[in-house]
Motif scaffolding. Structure first.
Motif, mmCIF file in Angstrom:
data_model
loop_
_atom_site.group_PDB
_atom_site.id
_atom_site.type_symbol
_atom_site.label_atom_id
_atom_site.label_comp_id
_atom_site.label_asym_id
_atom_site.label_seq_id
_atom_site.Cartn_x
_atom_site.Cartn_y
_atom_site.Cartn_z
ATOM 1 N N ILE A 109 0.759 -1.175 -0.020
ATOM 2 C CA ILE A 109 -0.051 -0.258 -0.078
ATOM 3 C C ILE A 109 0.717 1.352 -0.090
ATOM 4 N N ILE A 110 1.856 1.293 0.820
ATOM 5 C CA ILE A 110 2.500 2.609 1.045
ATOM 6 C C ILE A 110 3.586 2.770 -0.127
ATOM 7 N N GLY A 111 4.058 1.699 -0.547
ATOM 8 C CA GLY A 111 5.049 1.628 -2.018
ATOM 9 C C GLY A 111 4.283 2.062 -2.902
ATOM 10 N N THR A 112 3.012 1.636 -3.206
ATOM 11 C CA THR A 112 2.305 2.104 -4.395
ATOM 12 C C THR A 112 1.693 3.592 -4.379
ATOM 13 N N VAL A 113 1.265 3.864 -3.266
ATOM 14 C CA VAL A 113 0.738 5.361 -3.057
ATOM 15 C C VAL A 113 1.901 6.428 -3.233
ATOM 16 N N LEU A 114 3.036 5.959 -2.766
ATOM 17 C CA LEU A 114 4.097 6.945 -2.827
ATOM 18 C C LEU A 114 4.683 6.881 -4.194
ATOM 19 N N GLY A 115 4.994 5.697 -4.839
ATOM 20 C CA GLY A 115 5.632 5.572 -5.955
ATOM 21 C C GLY A 115 5.164 5.717 -7.455
ATOM 22 N N PHE A 116 3.942 5.432 -7.282
ATOM 23 C CA PHE A 116 3.063 5.507 -8.384
ATOM 24 C C PHE A 116 3.213 6.762 -9.197
ATOM 25 N N PRO A 117 3.026 8.121 -8.668
ATOM 26 C CA PRO A 117 3.223 9.273 -9.741
ATOM 27 C C PRO A 117 4.482 9.085 -10.360
ATOM 28 N N PHE A 118 5.523 8.670 -9.772
ATOM 29 C CA PHE A 118 6.628 8.528 -10.356
ATOM 30 C C PHE A 118 6.547 7.809 -11.800
ATOM 31 N N ASP A 119 5.915 6.428 -11.320
ATOM 32 C CA ASP A 119 5.788 5.599 -12.648
ATOM 33 C C ASP A 119 5.292 6.277 -13.698
ATOM 34 N N THR A 120 4.053 6.971 -13.341
ATOM 35 C CA THR A 120 3.160 7.733 -14.392
ATOM 36 C C THR A 120 4.221 8.730 -15.104
ATOM 37 N N VAL A 121 4.876 9.542 -14.571
ATOM 38 C CA VAL A 121 5.782 10.327 -15.139
ATOM 39 C C VAL A 121 6.673 9.408 -15.859
ATOM 40 N N LYS A 122 7.372 8.581 -15.541
ATOM 41 C CA LYS A 122 8.331 7.675 -16.366
ATOM 42 C C LYS A 122 7.863 7.301 -17.404
ATOM 43 N N THR A 123 6.340 6.552 -17.410
ATOM 44 C CA THR A 123 5.859 6.321 -18.492
ATOM 45 C C THR A 123 5.422 7.101 -19.865
ATOM 46 N N THR A 124 5.004 8.473 -19.215
ATOM 47 C CA THR A 124 4.845 9.421 -20.105
ATOM 48 C C THR A 124 6.174 10.067 -20.719
ATOM 49 N N ILE B 225 -3.846 3.502 -10.825
ATOM 50 C CA ILE B 225 -3.320 3.059 -9.596
ATOM 51 C C ILE B 225 -4.179 1.931 -8.897
ATOM 52 N N GLY B 226 -5.711 1.664 -9.339
ATOM 53 C CA GLY B 226 -6.133 0.599 -8.709
ATOM 54 C C GLY B 226 -5.688 -0.772 -8.904
ATOM 55 N N SER B 227 -5.429 -0.916 -9.937
ATOM 56 C CA SER B 227 -4.473 -2.035 -10.534
ATOM 57 C C SER B 227 -3.514 -2.723 -9.602
ATOM 58 N N PRO B 228 -2.194 -1.773 -9.747
ATOM 59 C CA PRO B 228 -1.166 -2.028 -8.913
ATOM 60 C C PRO B 228 -1.681 -1.795 -7.416
ATOM 61 N N LEU B 229 -2.501 -1.144 -6.885
ATOM 62 C CA LEU B 229 -2.675 -1.331 -5.586
ATOM 63 C C LEU B 229 -3.143 -2.461 -4.902
ATOM 64 N N PRO C 119 -0.521 -10.094 -15.113
ATOM 65 C CA PRO C 119 -1.790 -9.241 -15.598
ATOM 66 C C PRO C 119 -1.929 -8.207 -15.007
ATOM 67 N N PHE C 120 -1.540 -7.716 -13.621
ATOM 68 C CA PHE C 120 -1.879 -6.360 -13.252
ATOM 69 C C PHE C 120 -0.636 -5.415 -13.765
ATOM 70 N N GLU C 121 0.326 -5.802 -14.217
ATOM 71 C CA GLU C 121 1.367 -5.003 -14.815
ATOM 72 C C GLU C 121 0.818 -4.568 -16.143
ATOM 73 N N LEU C 122 0.253 -5.632 -16.988
ATOM 74 C CA LEU C 122 -0.229 -5.257 -18.365
ATOM 75 C C LEU C 122 -1.510 -4.312 -18.181
ATOM 76 N N GLN D 137 -1.348 -0.617 -19.931
ATOM 77 C CA GLN D 137 -2.312 -0.251 -20.814
ATOM 78 C C GLN D 137 -3.171 1.162 -20.612
ATOM 79 N N MET D 138 -3.473 1.162 -19.070
ATOM 80 C CA MET D 138 -4.333 2.239 -18.560
ATOM 81 C C MET D 138 -3.228 3.666 -18.719
ATOM 82 N N GLN D 139 -2.153 3.387 -18.454
ATOM 83 C CA GLN D 139 -1.141 4.538 -18.536
ATOM 84 C C GLN D 139 -1.035 4.981 -19.988
#
Length: 175
Positions: free
Chosen positions: A17-32, A60-64, A120-123, A127-129
């Motif tokens: 939970i903590i890792g996803t909430v804190l790290g997900f915005p970085f992953d979104t920026v990286k993907t962009t 974030i729902g899927s990775p959370l 499956p969750f990573e896929l 795809q959502m990003q």
């Protein structure tokens, strides 16, 4: 089980939970950045202008769910394999600098288990990003909607969600 006896699942869930909430915005920026070949600053501004703060958490729902489940299973499986190999995983000390194969084996055996969940969750997450940054016409209502729609692609049905599974399994074993 008492809380002390359930420390691996509790610690795993908290880490997920903590890792996803804190790290997900970085992953979104990286993907962009990777999709549009933009700088980090330009990507951050672009995401914010398009969707506001919520844009950093799109998908974030899927990775959370996945990372909470995954870390719970990983922590518990690692403890199980350490115990199976006769190690007290929570009291392991350096063995005079000698390589301890049982630690490596315990960690590696977690990989195939975790890849069943992570693939499956990573896929779905990717795809959502991608849909939010490269093809705004593709709209997923949420992670479950994306998973259902992705499962309809190709001849494999739900197995489509395991595209790249073998590579992901190797990655999970190594890392």
């Amino acid at each position: 089980k008492t809380l002390v006896e359930a420390k691996e699942p509790v610690a795993g869930a908290a880490a997920g939970i903590i890792g996803t909430v804190l790290g997900f915005p970085f992953d979104t920026v990286k993907t962009t950045m990777q999709i549009h070949h933009k700088s980090m600053g330009t990507s951050i501004i672009s995401i914010y202008k398009q969707s506001g703060i919520i844009g950093f958490y799109k998908g974030i729902g899927s990775p959370l769910v996945a990372l909470t489940l995954l870390n719970t299973i990983n922590f518990s499986s690692y403890a199980f394999f350490c115990n199976l190999f006769g190690l007290q995983h929570d009291t392991i000390k350096m063995n005079n600098g000698i390589f301890e194969w049982r630690l490596t084996a315990s960690a590696a055996l977690v990989g195939p288990i975790s890849s069943l969940i992570s693939t499956p969750f990573e896929l779905v997450k990717t795809q959502m990003q991608l849909s939010s940054t490269s093809n705004p016409k593709v709209i997923w209502k949420n992670s479950l909607h994306a998973a259902i729609e992705l499962s309809k692609r190709g001849r494999n049905g739900p197995l489509y969600l395991y595209t790249g599974h073998s590579v992901n399994t190797l990655r999970e074993i190594v890392f």
